[in-house]
Write an enzyme that holds these catalytic residues in place. Sequence first.
Site, mmCIF file in Angstrom:
data_model
loop_
_atom_site.group_PDB
_atom_site.id
_atom_site.type_symbol
_atom_site.label_atom_id
_atom_site.label_comp_id
_atom_site.label_asym_id
_atom_site.label_seq_id
_atom_site.Cartn_x
_atom_site.Cartn_y
_atom_site.Cartn_z
ATOM 1 N N ASP A 3 -1.575 -33.101 2.578
ATOM 2 C CA ASP A 3 -2.810 -32.836 3.305
ATOM 3 C C ASP A 3 -3.863 -32.511 2.237
ATOM 4 O O ASP A 3 -3.520 -32.267 1.075
ATOM 5 C CB ASP A 3 -2.553 -31.636 4.235
ATOM 6 N N LEU A 4 -5.117 -32.518 2.598
ATOM 7 C CA LEU A 4 -6.159 -32.237 1.586
ATOM 8 C C LEU A 4 -6.692 -30.806 1.697
ATOM 9 O O LEU A 4 -6.426 -29.954 0.847
ATOM 10 C CB LEU A 4 -7.303 -33.244 1.729
ATOM 11 N N ASP A 5 -7.434 -30.568 2.783
ATOM 12 C CA ASP A 5 -8.085 -29.263 2.938
ATOM 13 C C ASP A 5 -7.058 -28.153 3.088
ATOM 14 O O ASP A 5 -6.243 -28.176 4.001
ATOM 15 C CB ASP A 5 -8.991 -29.264 4.185
ATOM 16 N N THR A 37 -11.149 -26.354 0.710
ATOM 17 C CA THR A 37 -12.388 -26.690 1.420
ATOM 18 C C THR A 37 -12.435 -26.020 2.782
ATOM 19 O O THR A 37 -13.465 -26.042 3.441
ATOM 20 C CB THR A 37 -12.528 -28.217 1.588
ATOM 21 N N LYS A 76 -8.237 -25.781 11.723
ATOM 22 C CA LYS A 76 -7.647 -26.394 10.529
ATOM 23 C C LYS A 76 -6.854 -27.633 10.906
ATOM 24 O O LYS A 76 -6.029 -27.604 11.819
ATOM 25 C CB LYS A 76 -6.745 -25.399 9.795
ATOM 26 N N SER A 135 -4.871 -36.891 5.439
ATOM 27 C CA SER A 135 -5.867 -35.875 5.813
ATOM 28 C C SER A 135 -6.633 -36.291 7.060
ATOM 29 O O SER A 135 -6.849 -37.477 7.299
ATOM 30 C CB SER A 135 -6.856 -35.704 4.645
ATOM 31 N N ALA A 136 -7.078 -35.297 7.837
ATOM 32 C CA ALA A 136 -7.914 -35.574 9.008
ATOM 33 C C ALA A 136 -9.375 -35.771 8.618
ATOM 34 O O ALA A 136 -10.188 -36.214 9.422
ATOM 35 C CB ALA A 136 -7.804 -34.408 9.992
ATOM 36 N N LYS A 161 -4.138 -35.162 14.257
ATOM 37 C CA LYS A 161 -3.019 -34.222 14.222
ATOM 38 C C LYS A 161 -3.195 -33.269 15.410
ATOM 39 O O LYS A 161 -4.333 -32.905 15.698
ATOM 40 C CB LYS A 161 -3.050 -33.395 12.923
ATOM 41 N N GLU A 186 1.494 -29.221 4.167
ATOM 42 C CA GLU A 186 0.452 -28.964 5.177
ATOM 43 C C GLU A 186 0.096 -27.485 5.261
ATOM 44 O O GLU A 186 0.972 -26.637 5.155
ATOM 45 C CB GLU A 186 0.986 -29.380 6.552
ATOM 46 N N ASP A 187 -1.172 -27.187 5.484
ATOM 47 C CA ASP A 187 -1.570 -25.778 5.658
ATOM 48 C C ASP A 187 -1.900 -25.446 7.104
ATOM 49 O O ASP A 187 -2.197 -24.291 7.420
ATOM 50 C CB ASP A 187 -2.804 -25.448 4.800
HETATM 51 P P1 B16 Z 1 -14.351 -33.826 8.245
HETATM 52 P P2 B16 Z 1 -7.197 -31.812 6.445
HETATM 53 C C1 B16 Z 1 -9.291 -31.417 8.065
HETATM 54 O O1 B16 Z 1 -8.760 -31.803 6.832
HETATM 55 C C2 B16 Z 1 -9.741 -29.968 8.063
HETATM 56 O O2 B16 Z 1 -8.635 -29.113 7.936
HETATM 57 C C3 B16 Z 1 -10.468 -29.654 9.328
HETATM 58 O O3 B16 Z 1 -10.907 -28.312 9.332
HETATM 59 C C4 B16 Z 1 -11.652 -30.613 9.486
HETATM 60 O O4 B16 Z 1 -12.366 -30.380 10.671
HETATM 61 C C5 B16 Z 1 -11.116 -32.040 9.462
HETATM 62 O O5 B16 Z 1 -10.415 -32.256 8.256
HETATM 63 C C6 B16 Z 1 -12.212 -33.064 9.579
HETATM 64 O O6 B16 Z 1 -12.989 -33.036 8.424
HETATM 65 O O7 B16 Z 1 -15.378 -33.150 9.064
HETATM 66 O O8 B16 Z 1 -14.589 -33.729 6.750
HETATM 67 O O9 B16 Z 1 -14.090 -35.253 8.669
HETATM 68 O O10 B16 Z 1 -6.757 -30.377 6.440
HETATM 69 O O11 B16 Z 1 -6.491 -32.685 7.451
HETATM 70 O O12 B16 Z 1 -7.228 -32.422 5.057
HETATM 71 MG MG MG Z 2 -5.392 -28.823 5.877
#
Ligand code: B16
Ligand code: MG
Length: 218
Positions: free
Chosen positions: A9-11, A17, A45, A114-115, A145, A169-170
């Site tokens: 996962d990224l964030d 972030t 998240k 990542s989302a 997710k 994953e966090d």
């Molecule tokens: P964006 P991940 C997710 O990333 C974040 O955890 C989540 O808080 C955020 O709303 C989502 O990405 C969408 O991000 O607005 O940049 O498209 O944890 O799946 O890497």
């Molecule tokens: Mg995350």
Amino acid sequence: MKTKGFIFDLDGVIVDTAKYHFLAWKKLANQLGIDFTEHENEQLKGVSRVRSLEKILSWGNKTISQTQFSELMEAKNNDYLQYISAMDTQEILPDVPRVLNTLKGLEQSIALGSASKNARAILERVNLKHHFNAIVDGNDVSKAKPDPEVFIIAAKLLNVNPEDCVVFEDSVAGVKAANAANMVSIGIGNSAILGHAKHVFNDFTEISNAFIDSLISK
Ligand code: B16
Ligand code: MG
């Protein structure tokens, strides 16, 4: 040695972030007169941008027009982009480069799952993009997710069976997605929140090279 798929996962896993999402969502929620604390943030998240705004509006019992909805999403993302434009390699979370290099040295396949629709830009800013054999982000999926789609696509691109994939994953939603994909879920964060993961570590400094070896030889 067997080649497994390691999906990150990224964030909150590679970079922190989550704190920038928090600041941007908090500003937006407060402008609408809606309370927004770390508690609410936790529930966003790993959740897509659209779904996040829907949740915030439901917490505040607010209904808005489609146009307003789009404007708020754009405003939030512009705030978020401001924060990430100032990011550099110092924002990579502890020991992430060691784990990526160890996996590369062991000839393992590495993907991002990542989302975020900003994932590619963030990986470039922190100079980690070259580590990934495949990148799947919010632009590539139709289901967010906890649906396993993001990780299933990543496994396909890596050409590795889902049961031979490990996911870091966090988020609660992300661990659920990894479990639903039949992958080994590794929670990065608080075990009280991520208790449904197969293994939980506070961060990558707790993940030894011996543990990585054990994941590969399983
Ligand atoms: P964006 P991940 C997710 O990333 C974040 O955890 C989540 O808080 C955020 O709303 C989502 O990405 C969408 O991000 O607005 O940049 O498209 O944890 O799946 O890497
Ligand atoms: Mg995350």
